[in-house]
Design a protein around this motif. Structure first.
Motif, PDB file in Angstrom:
ATOM      1  N   GLU A 167       0.456  -0.991   0.110  1.00  0.00           N
ATOM      2  CA  GLU A 167      -0.037  -0.010  -0.129  1.00  0.00           C
ATOM      3  C   GLU A 167       0.629   1.329   0.006  1.00  0.00           C
ATOM      4  OE1 GLU A 167      -3.713  -0.361  -0.135  1.00  0.00           O
ATOM      5  OE2 GLU A 167      -2.758  -2.415  -0.518  1.00  0.00           O
ATOM      6  N   SER A 207      -1.090  -6.709   2.998  1.00  0.00           N
ATOM      7  CA  SER A 207      -2.065  -7.176   1.903  1.00  0.00           C
ATOM      8  C   SER A 207      -1.260  -7.992   1.016  1.00  0.00           C
ATOM      9  CB  SER A 207      -2.412  -5.814   1.224  1.00  0.00           C
ATOM     10  OG  SER A 207      -3.123  -6.244  -0.126  1.00  0.00           O
ATOM     11  N   GLN A 209      -2.706  -8.334  -1.882  1.00  0.00           N
ATOM     12  CA  GLN A 209      -3.197  -7.947  -3.162  1.00  0.00           C
ATOM     13  C   GLN A 209      -2.222  -8.136  -4.366  1.00  0.00           C
ATOM     14  OE1 GLN A 209      -4.655  -3.949  -3.659  1.00  0.00           O
ATOM     15  NE2 GLN A 209      -3.986  -4.023  -5.753  1.00  0.00           N
ATOM     16  N   ARG A 230      -0.638  -4.278  10.335  1.00  0.00           N
ATOM     17  CA  ARG A 230      -0.460  -2.868  10.110  1.00  0.00           C
ATOM     18  C   ARG A 230       0.114  -2.436  11.456  1.00  0.00           C
ATOM     19  NH1 ARG A 230      -4.744  -1.369   5.475  1.00  0.00           N
ATOM     20  NH2 ARG A 230      -4.147  -3.328   4.206  1.00  0.00           N
ATOM     21  N   LEU A 240      -7.178  -3.056  14.189  1.00  0.00           N
ATOM     22  CA  LEU A 240      -6.308  -4.131  14.871  1.00  0.00           C
ATOM     23  C   LEU A 240      -5.003  -3.906  14.016  1.00  0.00           C
ATOM     24  CD1 LEU A 240      -8.827  -6.939  14.857  1.00  0.00           C
ATOM     25  CD2 LEU A 240      -7.944  -5.930  16.867  1.00  0.00           C
ATOM     26  N   MET A 245      -7.937 -10.616   6.096  1.00  0.00           N
ATOM     27  CA  MET A 245      -8.402  -9.972   4.895  1.00  0.00           C
ATOM     28  C   MET A 245      -8.844 -10.913   3.810  1.00  0.00           C
ATOM     29  SD  MET A 245      -7.531  -6.309   3.281  1.00  0.00           S
ATOM     30  CE  MET A 245      -5.686  -6.558   3.522  1.00  0.00           C
ATOM     31  N   GLU A 247      -9.239 -11.142  -0.091  1.00  0.00           N
ATOM     32  CA  GLU A 247      -8.952 -10.142  -1.161  1.00  0.00           C
ATOM     33  C   GLU A 247      -9.066 -10.966  -2.516  1.00  0.00           C
ATOM     34  OE1 GLU A 247      -5.561  -7.167  -0.523  1.00  0.00           O
ATOM     35  OE2 GLU A 247      -4.958  -8.808   0.579  1.00  0.00           O
ATOM     36  N   GLU A 385     -15.967   2.226   6.753  1.00  0.00           N
ATOM     37  CA  GLU A 385     -15.434   1.486   5.610  1.00  0.00           C
ATOM     38  C   GLU A 385     -15.279  -0.066   5.905  1.00  0.00           C
ATOM     39  OE1 GLU A 385     -11.291   2.644   4.141  1.00  0.00           O
ATOM     40  OE2 GLU A 385     -10.885   0.523   3.265  1.00  0.00           O
ATOM     41  N   ILE A 386     -15.979  -0.870   5.069  1.00  0.00           N
ATOM     42  CA  ILE A 386     -15.849  -2.313   5.286  1.00  0.00           C
ATOM     43  C   ILE A 386     -14.932  -3.105   4.217  1.00  0.00           C
ATOM     44  CG2 ILE A 386     -17.975  -2.929   4.082  1.00  0.00           C
ATOM     45  CD1 ILE A 386     -18.427  -4.953   6.598  1.00  0.00           C
ATOM     46  N   ILE A 387     -15.040  -2.417   2.959  1.00  0.00           N
ATOM     47  CA  ILE A 387     -14.286  -2.996   1.874  1.00  0.00           C
ATOM     48  C   ILE A 387     -13.568  -1.632   1.197  1.00  0.00           C
ATOM     49  CG2 ILE A 387     -14.657  -3.361  -0.707  1.00  0.00           C
ATOM     50  CD1 ILE A 387     -16.549  -5.771   0.238  1.00  0.00           C
ATOM     51  N   GLY A 388     -12.280  -1.860   0.753  1.00  0.00           N
ATOM     52  CA  GLY A 388     -11.528  -0.935  -0.168  1.00  0.00           C
ATOM     53  C   GLY A 388     -11.150  -1.728  -1.186  1.00  0.00           C
ATOM     54  N   ARG A 392      -7.675  -1.705 -11.322  1.00  0.00           N
ATOM     55  CA  ARG A 392      -6.239  -1.549 -11.373  1.00  0.00           C
ATOM     56  C   ARG A 392      -5.504  -0.867 -12.540  1.00  0.00           C
ATOM     57  NH1 ARG A 392      -7.211  -2.687  -6.392  1.00  0.00           N
ATOM     58  NH2 ARG A 392      -7.416  -4.880  -5.740  1.00  0.00           N
ATOM     59  N   GLY A 431     -10.803  -5.524  -0.998  1.00  0.00           N
ATOM     60  CA  GLY A 431     -10.480  -6.174   0.284  1.00  0.00           C
ATOM     61  C   GLY A 431     -11.311  -5.986   1.202  1.00  0.00           C
ATOM     62  N   GLY A 433     -12.370  -6.512   5.092  1.00  0.00           N
ATOM     63  CA  GLY A 433     -11.553  -6.448   6.483  1.00  0.00           C
ATOM     64  C   GLY A 433     -12.733  -7.717   7.097  1.00  0.00           C
TER      65      GLY A 433
HETATM   66  O1  4AD Z   1      -8.351  -0.393   2.311  1.00  0.00           O
HETATM   67  P1  4AD Z   1      -7.235  -1.284   2.466  1.00  0.00           P
HETATM   68  O2  4AD Z   1      -6.204  -0.968   3.188  1.00  0.00           O
HETATM   69  O3  4AD Z   1      -7.076  -2.030   1.133  1.00  0.00           O
HETATM   70  C1  4AD Z   1      -6.181  -3.001   0.969  1.00  0.00           C
HETATM   71  O4  4AD Z   1      -5.397  -3.386   1.614  1.00  0.00           O
HETATM   72  C2  4AD Z   1      -5.990  -3.322  -0.713  1.00  0.00           C
HETATM   73  N1  4AD Z   1      -4.972  -4.037  -0.939  1.00  0.00           N
HETATM   74  C3  4AD Z   1      -7.261  -4.204  -0.801  1.00  0.00           C
HETATM   75  C4  4AD Z   1      -7.449  -4.734  -2.190  1.00  0.00           C
HETATM   76  O5  4AD Z   1      -7.912  -4.072  -3.245  1.00  0.00           O
HETATM   77  N2  4AD Z   1      -7.183  -6.019  -2.566  1.00  0.00           N
HETATM   78  O6  4AD Z   1      -7.906  -2.506   3.272  1.00  0.00           O
HETATM   79  C5  4AD Z   1      -9.196  -3.542   3.209  1.00  0.00           C
HETATM   80  C6  4AD Z   1     -10.113  -3.345   4.191  1.00  0.00           C
HETATM   81  C7  4AD Z   1     -10.601  -2.121   4.529  1.00  0.00           C
HETATM   82  O7  4AD Z   1     -11.794  -1.852   4.061  1.00  0.00           O
HETATM   83  C8  4AD Z   1     -11.040  -2.578   6.254  1.00  0.00           C
HETATM   84  O8  4AD Z   1     -12.081  -3.132   6.014  1.00  0.00           O
HETATM   85  C9  4AD Z   1      -9.822  -3.455   6.594  1.00  0.00           C
HETATM   86  O9  4AD Z   1      -9.292  -3.789   5.262  1.00  0.00           O
HETATM   87  N3  4AD Z   1      -8.897  -2.940   7.493  1.00  0.00           N
HETATM   88  C10 4AD Z   1      -8.732  -2.958   8.807  1.00  0.00           C
HETATM   89  N4  4AD Z   1      -9.340  -4.106   9.480  1.00  0.00           N
HETATM   90  C11 4AD Z   1      -9.053  -3.918  11.002  1.00  0.00           C
HETATM   91  N5  4AD Z   1      -8.030  -3.301  11.391  1.00  0.00           N
HETATM   92  C12 4AD Z   1      -7.123  -2.488  10.507  1.00  0.00           C
HETATM   93  N6  4AD Z   1      -6.031  -1.732  10.799  1.00  0.00           N
HETATM   94  C13 4AD Z   1      -7.467  -2.485   9.183  1.00  0.00           C
HETATM   95  N7  4AD Z   1      -7.065  -1.756   7.991  1.00  0.00           N
HETATM   96  C14 4AD Z   1      -7.949  -1.949   7.028  1.00  0.00           C
END
Ligand code: 4AD
Ligand code: MG
Length: 462
Positions: A167, A207, A209, A230, A240, A245, A247, A385-388, A392, A431, A433
């Motif tokens: 990321e 991730s 990804q 993270r 957390l 995750m 993906e 946010e539940i999904i990001g 690409r 992704g 979470g």
């Molecule tokens: O939005 P994020 O950072 O996206 C990615 O990591 C991309 N690589 C995903 C992809 O496109 N394949 O994280 C995705 C999801 C978030 O929407 C959230 O639900 C969860 O991961 N998330 C966390 N959950 C718990 N604790 C954290 N510190 C989180 N950070 C992200």
């Protein structure tokens, strides 16, 4: 004699057949003539009532089958005369498998705060609440594999130890086998990672990804489901340091296809829990969130609202609402803004798309406007946010330029860029979470209460 799970005994017609049950005593009411023992083995929320005739058993035995003890009971399965349970066991033999001293056993009948239970996370599985939460967590994990398997996606295991920072977030945990008191140094005094275990700097992944994309550009549709890490210092009820995750990554999907898949996916998972975890949901609905089941149904029955970041920002700014942080176009949304859109403005889950490129990762597909990227975030009530995810950037030149613009070390990304050199194609992914999903599906309010052993800043007990 093989023992039966309590869940199955409770739905068996009682004809005085001999059965054996094993579990942990939740309570023991021993009177002069009879003991009533409530036994739980975690297979379901309900306890099984054991009735032990005082004439048949030594008093010490009955007295030692106390709260917390593990016992095995053999007896007849009969219709219960008491209310509250369909069947009970009339005990013929009771064996104490593991004694427990109720005077010091931390779980008492009175019920405990979630904060206290977090301190004894090794024992909290034995409460109704955590039994329900972890059964639902299991259902969701199972349903995730089922959903993808049915659609022909392949489960791909991406590495946990990585040499790349997906990321570009920089908040990673380092992995090293070096002696930290005495690290090997280069002639100019830097730590010599070339001499470390992997011969380079390595981290725990944030991730899967980037590796997932490599799989998708060969297997067409894949998904990962693994732990991610993270090292951000975010001490909130939604973050957390170690979380799971999911993906998916799909060749030939554009952003619209990606959005459709994500919405179908979330609805499928929630419907699965509504269909399979009724008793646990009713319990959590009663204890923690009286709107839980209604909220879950709502999500399965209504279309998510689609709008662009720019439209969302406009609504936020025109709302006149006093936010803790005032934001403008270009700022990242905070959870208060996301929740305003979902909970107050639209009152339905929202998919926000086309975010400013400067607040999103380098790999997102660049829009023609030069300012935004084909990103999508799904925002949920109570969660934010539940999904990001995103479409690409499949164009080699554009991707390399963006990497350079963002001053990312492209040396480490040659393998990733190869996909754009050899048979690139439109592709997308996202992704989810996992703990945020479990949070939503259980109505719990702290993410630490939906993972067995939470890892957060200054928190790594057990
Ligand atoms: O939005 P994020 O950072 O996206 C990615 O990591 C991309 N690589 C995903 C992809 O496109 N394949 O994280 C995705 C999801 C978030 O929407 C959230 O639900 C969860 O991961 N998330 C966390 N959950 C718990 N604790 C954290 N510190 C989180 N950070 C992200
Ligand atoms: Mg995100």
């Amino acid at each position: 004699m093989p023992h039966s799970k309590i869940k199955s005994l409770l739905s068996t017609s009682p004809v005085s057949q001999e059965v054996t049950s094993k579990g942990w005593v939740r309570s023991n009411r021993t009177g002069k003539n009879v003991s009533f023992i409530a036994l739980n083995d975690g297979s379901c929320l309900a306890n099984l009532q054991i009735v032990a005739d005082a004439q048949k058993f030594p008093k010490e035995l009955l007295m030692s089958a106390q709260t917390g003890a593990c016992i095995s009971v053999t007896g007849k399965l009969v219709a219960s005369t008491g209310s509250g349970q369909p069947v009970e066991i009339q005990a013929d033999s009771i064996e104490i498998l593991g004694a427990s001293d109720p005077a010091v056993y931390p779980l008492q009948k009175k019920g405990h705060s979630l904060e206290f239970l977090r301190e004894i996370a090794h024992l909290r599985f034995r409460t109704n609440t955590f039994g329900a939460v972890f059964r639902i967590r299991h259902s969701l994990a199972y349903a995730i594999h089922e959903f993808f398997h049915k659609r022909g996606f392949y489960y791909l295991h991406t590495p946990i130890i990585t040499g790349s920072d997906c990321e570009g977030a920089g908040a990673m945990f380092r992995v090293t086998a070096m002696d930290l008191k005495n690290p090997l140094k280069t002639p100019n005094g830097d730590i010599d990672f070339a001499k470390d275990f992997f011969g380079k700097e390595t981290y725990l992944t944030v991730s899967g990804q980037l590796e997932g994309e490599l799989g998708a550009l060969a297997l067409s549709e894949i998904y990962t489901f693994g732990p991610t890490f993270r090292a951000e210092n975010s001490n909130t009820t939604r973050h957390l340091s170690e979380f799971w995750m999911i993906e998916p990554e799909m060749a030939f999907y554009d952003l619209k296809d990606n959005m459709r898949l994500a919405e179908d996916f979330l609805k499928y998972l929630i419907q699965f829990v509504l269909d399979n975890n009724k008793e646990d949901l009713e319990f959590l609905n009663k204890m923690y969130d009286s709107t839980l089941i209604e909220k879950l149904r709502f999500v399965t029955q209504n279309n998510f609202r689609h709008l662009t970041y720019t439209e969302g920002m406009d609504i936020i700014q025109k709302s006149g609402k006093k936010f803790e942080l005032q934001i403008q176009w270009g700022s990242d949304l905070q959870s208060e803004h996301e929740r305003f859109l979902v909970e107050e403005h639209f009152k339905t889950p929202v998919i926000l798309t086309d975010y400013p490129k400067d607040i999103k990762a380098f790999y997102m597909k660049q829009n023609e406007d030069g300012k935004t990227v084909r990103a999508m975030d799904i925002l949920f009530p109570g969660i934010g946010e539940i999904i990001g995810g995103s479409q690409r950037e499949e164009n080699y030149e554009k991707l390399v330029n963006r990497i350079r613009e963002m001053k990312i070390d492209e040396k480490n990304l040659g393998w990733y860029l190869d996909t754009r050199r050899f048979g690139t194609c439109v592709h997308s992914g996202f992704g989810l979470g996992f703990e945020r999903l479990v949070l939503f599906a259980t109505g719990m309010s702290n993410i630490r209460d939906v993972i067995p052993f939470p890892r957060a800043p200054k928190e790594a007990a057990f």
